[in-house]
Design a protein around this motif. Structure first.
Motif, PDB file in Angstrom:
ATOM      1  N   ALA A 163     -46.014 -16.240 -13.295  1.00 52.22           N
ATOM      2  CA  ALA A 163     -46.701 -17.083 -14.469  1.00 52.22           C
ATOM      3  C   ALA A 163     -46.336 -16.428 -15.680  1.00 52.22           C
ATOM      4  O   ALA A 163     -45.933 -17.034 -16.555  1.00 52.22           O
ATOM      5  N   ARG A 164     -46.478 -15.168 -15.832  1.00 53.81           N
ATOM      6  CA  ARG A 164     -46.380 -14.437 -16.869  1.00 53.81           C
ATOM      7  C   ARG A 164     -44.877 -14.493 -17.298  1.00 53.81           C
ATOM      8  O   ARG A 164     -44.743 -14.796 -18.653  1.00 53.81           O
ATOM      9  N   GLU A 165     -44.049 -14.493 -16.652  1.00 59.11           N
ATOM     10  CA  GLU A 165     -42.602 -14.311 -17.052  1.00 59.11           C
ATOM     11  C   GLU A 165     -42.338 -15.807 -17.284  1.00 59.11           C
ATOM     12  O   GLU A 165     -41.449 -15.892 -18.244  1.00 59.11           O
ATOM     13  N   LEU A 166     -42.793 -16.769 -16.925  1.00 60.40           N
ATOM     14  CA  LEU A 166     -42.380 -18.234 -17.317  1.00 60.40           C
ATOM     15  C   LEU A 166     -42.919 -18.453 -18.631  1.00 60.40           C
ATOM     16  O   LEU A 166     -42.204 -18.867 -19.617  1.00 60.40           O
ATOM     17  N   VAL A 167     -44.093 -17.885 -19.060  1.00 61.11           N
ATOM     18  CA  VAL A 167     -44.687 -18.097 -20.272  1.00 61.11           C
ATOM     19  C   VAL A 167     -43.773 -17.274 -21.489  1.00 61.11           C
ATOM     20  O   VAL A 167     -43.510 -17.683 -22.323  1.00 61.11           O
ATOM     21  N   ARG A 168     -43.223 -15.831 -21.130  1.00 70.27           N
ATOM     22  CA  ARG A 168     -42.600 -14.931 -21.888  1.00 70.27           C
ATOM     23  C   ARG A 168     -41.261 -15.843 -22.143  1.00 70.27           C
ATOM     24  O   ARG A 168     -40.837 -15.834 -23.209  1.00 70.27           O
ATOM     25  N   GLN A 169     -40.713 -16.567 -21.102  1.00 70.37           N
ATOM     26  CA  GLN A 169     -39.513 -17.185 -21.365  1.00 70.37           C
ATOM     27  C   GLN A 169     -39.535 -18.245 -22.220  1.00 70.37           C
ATOM     28  O   GLN A 169     -38.690 -18.488 -23.143  1.00 70.37           O
ATOM     29  N   LEU A 170     -40.708 -19.302 -22.066  1.00 74.97           N
ATOM     30  CA  LEU A 170     -40.722 -20.028 -23.173  1.00 74.97           C
ATOM     31  C   LEU A 170     -40.948 -19.744 -24.572  1.00 74.97           C
ATOM     32  O   LEU A 170     -40.356 -20.319 -25.558  1.00 74.97           O
TER      33      LEU A 170
END
Length: 264
Positions: free
Chosen positions: A170-177
């Motif tokens: 979930a953190r990685e998805l937020v970071r990518q966005l």
């Protein structure tokens, strides 16, 4: 996509998070199976209704803050859910009629209601993407058809990240966005939290119902989504306590936290 093909994708035999949440905020876009699990969970944990209502009000305050005080004119709302009162575009365009909003969801029941969202002031624009949080690059690429990603964007991810079971994912998805958005952009998150036995029991009952699971997290994990960003005062707090109307930080002790962070 035709309404017939969308209807074929809608499963009314199991509860559904968008319809379930719609029932809790007083909407009519839900089925008996959603109301049954909703009533069961209300009997276990009545406070979840407060989470739904106060989270919706937070959305309004956060969007008004970004459009009004920060001059943000573009919003990317991921995990839109079903339209109710004061959707992101309505709040933003009341403050700034030229605001542009892109809604993102991949859920057939939400897509079937997309036309209710696709309204806009003449000066602004509203678009809807059938896209998936798990593919941030595709979300950003499609959003660029409506938004200028060289200018600040308000990224809204409200009551959505709990569907991602693994916290680091979930953190990685937020970071990518956020990586695809320029300096001056803001991240807006709210989510239910594992801050009471009642909320944990409600989450377990919901996940046992056959619905797509939703995982509640500790407050420190909600705060972790804002790593590398400048937290806007008052920081990560319970949703009624984030810049409440009329000042004063008092509010219901709901099991949901939120925050707004600015990309430096």
């Amino acid at each position: 996509m035709s309404h017939d093909s969308l209807r074929d994708r809608i499963d009314t035999s199991k509860p559904h998070s968008a319809r379930f949440w719609n029932y809790f905020v007083g909407g009519k876009d839900n089925y008996e199976v959603d109301r049954e699990i909703g009533d069961q969970i209300k009997s276990i944990f009545p406070g979840l209704v407060d989470v739904a209502v106060t989270s919706r009000r937070f959305l309004g305050r956060a969007v008004a803050y970004l459009a009004g005080e920060q001059g943000v004119r573009q919003f990317l709302d991921v995990g839109t859910g079903l339209p109710t009162a004061d959707n992101t575009h309505e709040v933003a365009q009341r403050v700034a009629p030229d605001a542009r909003i892109v809604y993102v969801d991949n859920d057939p029941i939400v897509l079937a209601h997309a036309n209710a969202l696709l309204t806009s002031t003449p000066e602004g624009r509203t678009a809807y993407l059938d896209a998936d949080l798990y593919d941030p690059d595709a979300v950003l690429k499609a959003a660029a058809g409506t938004l200028d990603l060289s200018r600040p964007v308000g990224l809204m991810i409200l009551n959505t990240l709990g569907h991602v079971a693994e916290y680091e994912r979930a953190r990685e998805l937020v970071r990518q966005l956020m990586a695809g958005l320029p300096a001056g952009s803001h991240l807006v998150i709210s989510d239910s939290t594992a801050t009471s036995e009642g909320m944990i029991a409600a989450s377990q009952a919901y996940n046992a119902s056959g619905a797509v699971p939703y995982y509640v997290r500790p407050v420190e994990e909600i705060a972790g989504f804002f790593e590398g960003l400048e937290l806007v005062e008052p920081g990560v707090v319970r949703v009624p306590e984030w810049r409440p109307e009329g000042g004063g930080g008092a509010g219901a002790a709901v099991d949901a936290y939120c925050g707004v962070g600015r990309k430096p």
